[in-house]
Design an enzyme around this catalytic site. Structure first.
Site, mmCIF file in Angstrom:
data_model
loop_
_atom_site.group_PDB
_atom_site.id
_atom_site.type_symbol
_atom_site.label_atom_id
_atom_site.label_comp_id
_atom_site.label_asym_id
_atom_site.label_seq_id
_atom_site.Cartn_x
_atom_site.Cartn_y
_atom_site.Cartn_z
ATOM 1 N N ASP A 113 3.857 -59.404 16.652
ATOM 2 C CA ASP A 113 3.831 -60.149 17.917
ATOM 3 C C ASP A 113 5.214 -60.317 18.507
ATOM 4 O O ASP A 113 5.367 -60.476 19.718
ATOM 5 C CB ASP A 113 3.181 -61.517 17.713
ATOM 6 C CG ASP A 113 1.679 -61.347 17.648
ATOM 7 O OD1 ASP A 113 1.190 -60.928 16.584
ATOM 8 O OD2 ASP A 113 1.011 -61.559 18.672
ATOM 9 N N LYS A 132 0.423 -61.883 12.398
ATOM 10 C CA LYS A 132 -0.677 -62.759 11.992
ATOM 11 C C LYS A 132 -0.407 -63.437 10.656
ATOM 12 O O LYS A 132 0.102 -62.815 9.726
ATOM 13 C CB LYS A 132 -1.965 -61.927 11.930
ATOM 14 C CG LYS A 132 -3.217 -62.651 11.532
ATOM 15 C CD LYS A 132 -3.506 -63.877 12.341
ATOM 16 C CE LYS A 132 -3.559 -63.648 13.832
ATOM 17 N NZ LYS A 132 -3.540 -64.921 14.620
HETATM 18 O O1 MRU Z 1 -4.006 -63.982 17.165
HETATM 19 P P1 MRU Z 1 -4.114 -62.517 17.457
HETATM 20 O O2 MRU Z 1 -5.437 -61.936 17.079
HETATM 21 O O3 MRU Z 1 -3.717 -62.182 18.877
HETATM 22 O O4 MRU Z 1 -3.027 -61.846 16.507
HETATM 23 C C1 MRU Z 1 -2.813 -60.478 16.596
HETATM 24 C C2 MRU Z 1 -1.808 -59.953 15.642
HETATM 25 O O5 MRU Z 1 -1.225 -60.671 14.867
HETATM 26 C C3 MRU Z 1 -1.509 -58.492 15.759
HETATM 27 O O6 MRU Z 1 -1.158 -57.958 14.519
HETATM 28 C C4 MRU Z 1 -0.347 -58.293 16.732
HETATM 29 O O7 MRU Z 1 -0.583 -58.949 17.943
HETATM 30 C C5 MRU Z 1 -0.092 -56.863 16.999
HETATM 31 S S1 MRU Z 1 -1.349 -56.103 17.916
HETATM 32 C C6 MRU Z 1 -0.932 -54.486 18.142
#
Ligand code: MRU
Length: 352
Positions: free
Chosen positions: A251, A262
């Site tokens: 992120d 995550k």
């Molecule tokens: O809370 P989320 O489902 O948006 O979290 C998503 C993640 O942690 C992904 O691994 C990250 O955004 C990369 S997506 C290519």
């Protein structure tokens, strides 16, 4: 409808709406929802109907174009102030994924540069028309770049995969987190396309089950050999020698390589280091935030405690009145990361 054939986020030009796959309903129902107003757009990000860092960025860009196209402001000053207020509003929906503010800044930049490039020859309504056209083109470019970037990440990442490999991933950094291909899943899709025999293990990803509901769904729909495991089972898979390589998404990557992804990612990276399993973060360059020095500076979203204690269960599965800790992301120390698979190649943390 096969999930592999639908873009996660799409601009419906005819209706002037953003179409998204509502990810809260997956895997039980594939439903496309169309958004044209700022409130439902904000909620779509907040409630994870659209989620995953790159998909949120593309969605936000398209949302800003749709809101601008539908604006009833007659004066340039009114249009600009509405645009800025919509941008700030959408930006406040989720704090951790840098792609959201990155895309919104790009859209603001289009407004500023377009207005500065024409002088008094245009009246306000002509100028607004020019700005809206430029916003459209930028949103489409951000989408096209995302597709291109993910494909390149896939090509670089696939070069790390060998025939017969077991691959582990966490959360969903799949096609459902981008427009197509995904980031962490792109190497898997490309290795599979090349005919390599791969077996992918998906961490369930408590508490919102993105691994179970989304990653195992999209990979199996594409025909890839997919196994679901609870998060607390991944180190036993590594110990059993079933995992040759790990790919995760991100992120936000700080300038020193510390990576927010995550919740649970850092635990996985620690176990991977112990068992000697290569740990790769797949990262579009837009997710690398040079303005954030280290992981300690990355804002971490805290979410509703009910996601841990109640959601998904018929009855509450924890006593009432207890404290619940529910951060959406954690930060993996750069020392635990073997490399970053980007559209510019595979880089070590000190090469970002
Ligand atoms: O809370 P989320 O489902 O948006 O979290 C998503 C993640 O942690 C992904 O691994 C990250 O955004 C990369 S997506 C290519």
């Amino acid at each position: 409808m096969n999930i592999s054939e639908i873009d996660t986020v799409a601009l419906n030009e005819e209706k002037c709406v953003v179409d998204i796959i509502d990810q809260t309903l997956l895997p039980n129902e594939i439903k496309i929802i169309s958004l044209s107003e700022k409130g439902p757009m904000f909620d779509a990000i907040k409630l994870l109907q659209v989620r995953g860092a790159p998909a949120i960025g593309v969605f936000a860009a398209m949302a800003m174009y749709v809101l601008a196209e539908r604006s009833s402001e007659q004066t340039l000053a009114g249009f600009n102030s509405e645009f800025a207020s919509n941008r700030e509003y959408l930006n406040s929906s989720r704090p951790t994924a840098v792609n959201l503010s990155w895309a919104l800044k790009k859209m603001q930049n289009v407004v500023d540069t377009t207005e500065n490039s024409f002088d008094a020859e245009y009246n306000d309504s002509e100028m607004i028309k020019k700005v809206v056209e430029a916003l459209h083109d930028e949103a489409v470019k951000i989408r096209d770049d995302d597709i291109d970037t993910c494909r390149k990440i896939g090509e670089y990442g696939a070069s790390l995969i060998h025939d017969g490999d077991g691959i582990l991933t966490h959360c969903n950094a799949g096609k459902l987190a981008t427009v197509r291909y995904g980031t962490a899943t792109a190497p898997m899709y490309l290795a599979y396309e090349k005919g390599l025999d791969i077996k992918v293990y998906c961490d369930e990803t408590r508490p919102l089950l993105q691994g179970a509901r989304l990653t195992s769904f999209e990979l199996s729909a594409a025909g890839i050999d997919t196994t679901l495991n609870c998060d607390n089972m991944s180190s036993s898979l590594m110990k059993a020698g079933k995992i040759n390589i790990i790919f995760v998404g991100c992120d936000r990557v700080a300038a020193n390589g510390d990576t927010a992804n995550k919740i649970g990612t850092s635990l996985l990276a620690i176990a991977a280091k112990y068992y000697g399993v290569p740990f790769y973060v797949c990262a579009p360059y837009s997710t690398i935030d040079k303005a954030t020095a280290t992981g300690a500076d990355i804002p971490i979203e805290m979410r509703d405690p009910d996601e841990v204690a109640e959601m998904w269960y018929e009855k509450r599965m924890a006593p009432t009145g207890i404290h619940i800790y529910n951060p959406a992301f954690d930060v993996t120390d750069h020392k635990l990361i073997t490399g970053f698979v980007t559209e510019r190649g595979i880089l070590r943390p000190d090469e970002l």
